[in-house]
Motif scaffolding. Sequence first.
Motif, short mmCIF file in Angstrom:
data_model
loop_
_atom_site.label_atom_id
_atom_site.label_comp_id
_atom_site.label_asym_id
_atom_site.label_seq_id
_atom_site.Cartn_x
_atom_site.Cartn_y
_atom_site.Cartn_z
N GLU A 20 -3.58 -1.45 -8.31
CA GLU A 20 -4.89 -0.67 -8.60
C GLU A 20 -5.34 0.02 -7.01
O GLU A 20 -5.91 0.97 -6.95
N ARG A 21 -5.02 -0.96 -5.99
CA ARG A 21 -5.58 -0.62 -4.69
C ARG A 21 -4.46 0.58 -4.03
O ARG A 21 -4.68 1.09 -3.04
N GLY A 22 -3.45 0.57 -4.84
CA GLY A 22 -2.29 1.58 -4.37
C GLY A 22 -1.06 0.96 -3.59
O GLY A 22 -0.32 1.62 -2.80
N GLU A 47 2.35 -0.37 -2.46
CA GLU A 47 3.74 -0.48 -2.97
C GLU A 47 4.46 -1.58 -3.18
O GLU A 47 5.57 -1.73 -3.87
#
Length: 164
Positions: free
Chosen positions: A110-112, A114
Amino acid sequence: MSINVCKTKSSTVGTVPARLGIENLPALMAFERQANDDAWSEALLSAALLDDDFDVWGIWAVEGVELRAAAVLAYLPFDAELQSICVRPSDRRHGLASELLGWITQCAIERGAERLLLELRASNVAARRLYESAGFAVDGQRCGYYRRDDGGSEDALLMSRELG
């Protein structure tokens, strides 16, 4: 900006991790001394609780009084790093580490982030099994990274998992 709640599937062990704040430092310190052979210092935990690039999550036995499990997650430019995950000795082998690992994985997504990175002692077979069952793979090792009580050293295994 730190997230306070992660959207996740229903809990398999009937728990919902809570994001810890500086007000939880005394309980977190007590937990660290009880559950972690290589406990974090009060200064390091305090810094993690106050820094927006970290999330500290806990599973409470009694709300705000005693922790059963805790994890520290650091956010890097493209990755997240699991810096610590620990379960109170009396609560081990009940799925709490797996639950917390799933939770923080969802938070990192959710925080992005990878990838989710971590390291562990080469001798920690139970943790390695947990991570491998969650999709992590060994990327390498750091020779002699951890110090042992007998004055020797132990290798660290580096593991990661692609997210998203």
